[in-house]
Structures are given as C-alpha cells and as structure tokens.
Design a protein around this motif. Structure first.
Motif, PDB file in Angstrom:
ATOM      1  N   GLU A  64       0.814  -1.217   0.000  1.00  0.00           N
ATOM      2  CA  GLU A  64       0.000   0.000   0.000  1.00  0.00           C
ATOM      3  C   GLU A  64       0.845   1.264   0.000  1.00  0.00           C
ATOM      4  N   SER A  65       2.081   1.170   0.457  1.00  0.00           N
ATOM      5  CA  SER A  65       2.930   2.371   0.487  1.00  0.00           C
ATOM      6  C   SER A  65       3.386   2.774  -0.908  1.00  0.00           C
ATOM      7  N   VAL A  66       3.430   1.823  -1.852  1.00  0.00           N
ATOM      8  CA  VAL A  66       3.928   2.135  -3.189  1.00  0.00           C
ATOM      9  C   VAL A  66       2.922   1.847  -4.292  1.00  0.00           C
ATOM     10  N   SER A  67       1.830   1.159  -3.948  1.00  0.00           N
ATOM     11  CA  SER A  67       0.877   0.754  -4.975  1.00  0.00           C
ATOM     12  C   SER A  67      -0.443   0.413  -4.301  1.00  0.00           C
ATOM     13  N   THR A  68      -1.079  -0.639  -4.769  1.00  0.00           N
ATOM     14  CA  THR A  68      -2.315  -1.141  -4.170  1.00  0.00           C
ATOM     15  C   THR A  68      -2.142  -2.619  -3.882  1.00  0.00           C
ATOM     16  N   TYR A  69      -2.457  -3.008  -2.652  1.00  0.00           N
ATOM     17  CA  TYR A  69      -2.330  -4.413  -2.274  1.00  0.00           C
ATOM     18  C   TYR A  69      -3.391  -5.244  -2.985  1.00  0.00           C
TER      19      TYR A  69
END
Length: 726
Positions: free
Chosen positions: A404-409
């Motif tokens: 979630e910090s870099v994209s979408t889980y």
C-alpha cells in the motif's frame, strides 16, 4: 557485507568446517532464523552436490532440497530430501507426453508421485512440491524465501513495474502460478532466455534466486531482500499507509484486562467442534493495523502468499469495536455477530469454489481475530500452530503496509486461494499426519509442579499432547520444570509482544495457592498464554514433622490445613470462572493421601487435613457438575523426588526405622532405601513412584478413559489394607 534491514550472519570459520550438505543446513538455518526473511515452515533451499552412487560407486549429481513440511530455522540433515538430478530432469520428457498439461491439471499433480522414483540412497525425507523449481534452475544453489518486502512487491498491483524499478534486469517478474512442475519449467525457461538474471519475484508468492556458490547465494538473498526493503522504506507513511488512526490503543494493563475477560469465552465459542489454543499478539505493527481506518477493508481482502492463508484461512475476523467507549459485553456481542457472519461467509466461499473432487470443508471458524485497541488473537490446534499463525498474519500486515505504500495491495483471486487451500496434495499431506495425541488441544495447570509428583505429572501430560502451566510456590523450580519440558518438546520462537505470549508448550509460574489474589494473577497468565483452561491438577501439599514433644503448635496446624485444604479450594474456586466462561467439559484432580483414612501416630495435622481434602473432592464434584469432573488421587508415601522428603527428613526416618545407610550416599540413594522400606508395608511389596501417581492422574484427566468418573478418590498405594474402603 552489511545491510540495512537484514543481518549477515554468515561466519566463514563455521562454514569452512562443514561438508557440503552441512553448509546447506547452515545456510538454511541462517535464513530461517529471521521471520522477515521466511516464515516458519516456509521457503526452500537447495544445493546440487556430487555424491557417490551407492550401487555403481560412480559420482552422480544429487539435488539436496528441504523436504516437505520442514522448517528452515530448525532443519537438520535429516530434513533434506536427496534426488538424482538427472532423473528429475528426465521427468520433463514424461510430462511432455501427458495431456492436458498445466499448473492445475492431474498431470501436474501426478509428477509429485514420480519424485519418489528419483530418490537418492533411500532417503526417507519426502520431497516437497517445490522440488522442480530447484532442480530445473541451472545453478548449483537456490534459495526460495518469503521475505516480507519481496512479498509486498509480489502482491502489489504494479508488481512487474516495481520489480523492474528496484532490480532492473537482475531480478525478473513471474506471474502468479501455483508451485509445482509447471512453475519449475517456467523458471528454467526464464534462465535460458535471461542468462544474466539472478532471481525472480514470484507474483503473489515471494523471492527465488540462485548462484553457483553457496555463500554467494546466501548473500544474494540478503541483498535482494534489503533492496526491496530500502525501496519500500522511502514511501512508508506509518499508520497513514492504512488510512490513519481510527481508534487508540489501550494501555498494556487495559489490554490484558480485556483479554482475560474475553479469551476463555471466545475459546469456548471456537471450540465447539475441536478445541483450540491461543496466541496473543500486541506488537506495535499489529496495533497500528487493527486501530487504522482501512483495517476492515484490508482485512477483508485476506492474505496472498499461499503459505500465509493455509494458516490464517482466507481472511481474518475483524471486529469493529470502539475500545474507549464500548464495554467488554458489547465486544462479546460484536464477536458473536462476527463469528456467525464469518461462518456464513466461509461456507459460501467453500460452496462457490468447490469442485466435485474437493475435500470436505475443514471448519468455518476463523483462525485470526483482530480487535481494535487490543491486537490480534491467533488460534490453532497446538500452541506452536497458533504462534505460527500469529507470525504469518503479522507478516501479512507488513506485506499490506509495503504494497500500500507504493501501490495497491492485491490478494489472490478467491478461486486460486481455494484451489491452494483445498489442493488434493495438501489434503493428502494432512491425512498422512499421525493421529493427535490423547490430550492434544488441552490446557492443563499443575499446581505443585516444581518437584515430585507435580513435576512428573506435568511432564507426563505434555507427552500426551497437552500444554502445561507449571505452578509452584517455588517460582524458580516451576520455571525449571517448564524448561525441562521445553527441552524435550522443542520451544519454538514466539513473535508476540510479551514474553508470556511467546511461550511454548509449557510455562513456569510462581503462585501461593493460599493467596486468592496470587492465584487469580497466575490464572490470568495462563489465560494470556493459552486462551483458557481445561484441566487443573493440584499436587502441592504441606507436611510438618511434629516437634520432639509431639505437640503440634496451633500455627503449624493452621498452616497444614491452609495449604492442604483451603489452597485447593481457592484454586478450584478461581478456575471455576474460566470453566464457566468456556462452557467446555474439564476436570480437576487433587492429590490427597492414603493417610486420610489410615490414622498414624506423629502426623495428626497432615492426616486430618488430607481427610478434609478427600471430602473437598466430593463437595467440589457436586459444585462443579456437570461441566467439570472432580477426583482425587491418594498416594501412599512417595519418597522419590519429593520436596516433602528433604535429605534431613530422609536421614531422620532411616535412623528412626533402624535402616542402615552411609551418610556419604547421595540424597536419591537414601530416598530409595527409605522407599524400599515403605514398600514392605504394602501388599504388592513395591515402592510407590512418581510415575505411578502421574499415570493415575493422567487416567483421571483423560476424557477417553475415566470420563464418567467424578467424586472419587483413587488410591495408588500398592495395597494398604487399613486404607481399604469400608
């Protein structure tokens, strides 16, 4: 080499003393020692070594790979399968002739059975389904791990792009595919097309990398993990990654108060078919997650890594409860509603994705429960399983944080998840497991476990599968008993925020059973360690030798009754609350004495207190029925290992009875002389031992053997006619 997020533990001085297989074990143990690198029981390592064929004597290439069900941290040589490498490669020709081929076909599963025909030197260790990955990669050493940072990339919506950004062409992306023969072929092709590649991110799964030198392979594993971790750290926003804080965390004391109130009740709710044992996890990252705004949404997605959801199930149960304004009773109501909803959801998931040949549903209860302000409660059939489940979901939280910090889980599609959870090969593995022991899933507290009968009982019940809380007035002795047990069964490594939650199959606790508050405090620790209580065994007692005058001081009389009668009542009375909250059948066994019905000169206080304890057994049987069976065990004198027989008392008794001895003999030898003398007094002419008492208590605790016996006192005395029932 040094790293930021992982530690290089390789020591050339150690590794250089080992043979090639020993170095593989060493490398594996190092990788398995950090939960951030690979989870308990997960991951695989391998080495292709030259061995001498036991028949031809010729050198052959052998793949040594971690076997099915093994754990990298604790693996030894016997946990590695060995297979002829050329025979494994030859299986590709067989597979090529099969139709249809593919990662979810009978042809794929059939190849696993053929691994047995490739075994080198009759090695009994079963090869895992990951064997083709290691065999088909054309390098001597392969590490397949489940590092949290790499799984975060593997589960991110933009995983392929992130892999290129972090690693360039050194590590390539491979779309999700169930482990097995097809994935091995895909990795073989990847290596052929990209000879400079050194690893791959397996979508939804983890990291695999390779080298021709074992130390180089180990350091490569660490570097690739560290690269992903450093990349993710640049974007980490703490709890804001999960949408910010919705609820505050309770203080440690407040959390414990809530847990002590709900754990036995919740255990009862989850143990309607089979009992479960708890591990509580209250570490900072877990509290951040359960208290966050997006926790319900992310929890509903479930885990992604196959190893994770095989333990944690498709998803956890998240309970939306405000810890600052809502009561524990409201929490119980929410849990009850949540359990009903979860069970309905799980049944619907099973029915929607099952196939004609799917195994039966294994149970619809959650194994992970998330509570705002409190943390996580993981459940399993053993303490080890619940501890590992907690470890896995703790890892899953960090995976979600990273993604979630870099994209979408993204989680695995439900059908893919179902196909892993109910894979025929997994079902076959479960069916091959030995039957559960008689006291499996049972939680037992033994009061008086620091020595003598209590210590032997604790050891005996753990052998039958129970987890044991060893309680004693002598705290160090109780902890010594627990340590002895853990040495026998293996302690494991906990991941909980507090030491008590990270315990193994035994814990040692100090308690004065005549002090109600001390008893309450000790039972609180038992609840926090295991989730409840099934059986209570009280072997603690007090014998005070009379003074030379023969007169018993009032204070010593009071002490004897306080320990031998009041103490067992207090412990039983406090345990009653746990039993009633669980609403699960249990048992209580109190050690009394044959002296209760055989009057003796010189032990009036002890004998009359034990007579009262006999009647306490009967009264408690009435009071605790029908939920709890209450019985007593009445030994004749047990000298062996007894705290009631210190060296001074043994010598005094030997002198009194005119038994010859040498004062230079050790205490146990002197005790044996006294025990042999007492043996001549019973009908069987046999010393009464600790094992005799432990076996009797096991019979009374067992739900299979004397399950309809309550209110009885079982004499284990070798046959003393004066003690016969009349």
């Amino acid at each position: 080499m040094t790293f930021t997020f992982v530690e290089n533990r390789w020591d050339d001085a150690v590794a250089d003393q080992l043979d090639p297989l020993g170095r593989l074990v060493y490398r594996s143990n190092l990788l398995g020692s950090d939960w951030r690198i690979t989870n308990t029981g997960g991951g695989n390592t391998s080495s292709k070594l030259i061995e001498r064929d036991p028949i031809t004597g010729e050198p052959v290439e052998v793949l040594w790979v971690k076997g099915s069900g093994g754990d990298l941290r604790t693996a030894t040589r016997k946990n590695f399968a060995s297979l002829y490498q050329q025979k494994l490669l030859a299986l590709q020709e067989i597979y090529a002739r099969m139709e249809p081929r593919g990662p979810k076909t009978p042809a794929e599963d059939a190849m696993v059975e053929l691994f047995r025909h490739c075994v080198f030197n009759l090695n009994p260790c079963a090869p895992s389904i990951d064997t083709p990955l290691h065999s088909f990669i054309p390098y001597r050493h392969v590490d397949h791990t489940h590092p949290v940072p790499c799984i975060a990339i593997a589960t991110a919506k933009d995983g392929p792009d992130l892999t290129r950004e972090i690693y360039g062409d050194e590590v390539l992306w491979v779309d999700w595919q169930r482990p097995g023969f097809e994935l091995g072929l895909k990795l073989q092709e990847l290596c052929r097309r990209h000879p400079s590649a050194r690893g791959a991110i397996l979508g939804g799964h983890g990291l695999i990398n390779w080298a021709d030198d074992d130390k180089e392979c180990y350091l490569l594993t660490l570097r690739l993990i560290d690269q992903a971790a450093q990349y993710l750290a640049r974007f980490d926003r703490g709890i804001e990654t999960f949408g910010g804080r919705k609820y505050p965390a309770l203080s440690e004391a407040e959390r414990e108060a809530v847990l002590v109130e709900i754990l036995p009740w919740l255990r009862g709710q989850l143990s309607q078919e089979k009992r479960v044992i708890a591990t509580v996890e209250t570490s900072e990252n877990v509290l951040d997650f359960v208290n966050a705004n997006r926790a319900p949404e992310l929890a509903e997605l479930g885990t992604s890594c196959p190893d994770h959801f095989l333990r944690t199930k498709i998803k956890p149960l998240y309970v939306d409860w405000n810890p600052t304004v809502e009561s524990v009773e409201v929490l119980k109501e929410r849990l009850q509603e949540g359990l009903e909803r979860y069970r309905a959801d799980y049944r619907a998931y099973y029915e929607a994705h099952r196939k004609p040949d799917s195994p039966p549903m294994r149970g619809a209860d959650p194994t992970v429960v998330l509570i705002p302000g409190v943390g996580m409660i993981a459940w399993g059939k053993t303490k080890s399983e619940s501890r590992v489940t907690a470890e896995f979901y703790k890892s899953a939280i960090e995976v979600m944080r990273g993604a979630e910090s870099v994209s979408t889980y993204t989680a695995l599609p439900r059908q893919e998840a179902f196909d892993i959870e109910y894979w025929a090969l997994e079902e076959a593995k479960l069916r091959r497991m030995p039957p559960e022991k008689e006291l499996a899933r049972q939680i037992v507290a033994v009061v008086g476990a620091g020595s003598g009968i209590g210590r032997r009982v604790a050891e005996r019940l753990v052998q039958e599968g129970a987890v044991v809380a060893a309680l004693d007035l002598n705290g160090p002795a109780a902890r010594e008993t627990a340590d002895r047990i853990l040495e026998q069964v293996g302690m494991g490594i906990g991941v909980a925020g507090t030491g008590i939650s990270a315990c193994g199959d035994a814990i040692g606790l100090e308690v004065d059973m005549t002090d109600r508050e001390a008893v309450r405090r000790a039972l609180r620790w038992v609840i926090l360690a295991y989730g409840g209580l099934d059986h209570l065994v009280i072997t603690a007692g007090l014998y005070v030798p009379p003074p030379p005058t023969g007169e018993i001081p009032d204070a010593r009389w009071d002490d004897t009754f306080r320990v031998n009668v009041t103490g067992p009542f207090i412990v039983a009375d406090e345990a009653r609350r746990i039993w009633e909250a669980q609403e699960l059948p249990g048992s209580l066994v109190i050690t009394t004495s044959v002296n209760a019905v055989v009057p003796k000169v010189g032990s009036m206080a002890y004998d009359t207190s034990k007579a009262a304890a006999n009647h306490l057994v009967r009264e408690l049987a009435l009071a605790l029925a029908p939920l709890v069976r209450v019985n007593g065990v009445a030994p004749a004198t047990v000298v062996e290992g007894s705290a009631m027989f210190p060296r001074e008392r043994v010598i005094a008794s030997l002198l009194r009875y005119g038994i010859p001895f040498d004062e230079n003999e050790d205490t146990e030898t002197l005790r044996q002389r006294l025990a042999d003398f007492y043996a001549r007094r019973n009908l069987l002419k046999a010393p009464i031992t600790l094992d005799d008492q432990a076996e009797a208590i096991f019979l009374l605790v067992s739900g299979r053997r004397l399950s309809k016996t309550t209110g009885q006192v079982l004499h284990v005395d070798g046959g003393i006619p004066e003690g016969f029932l009349r």
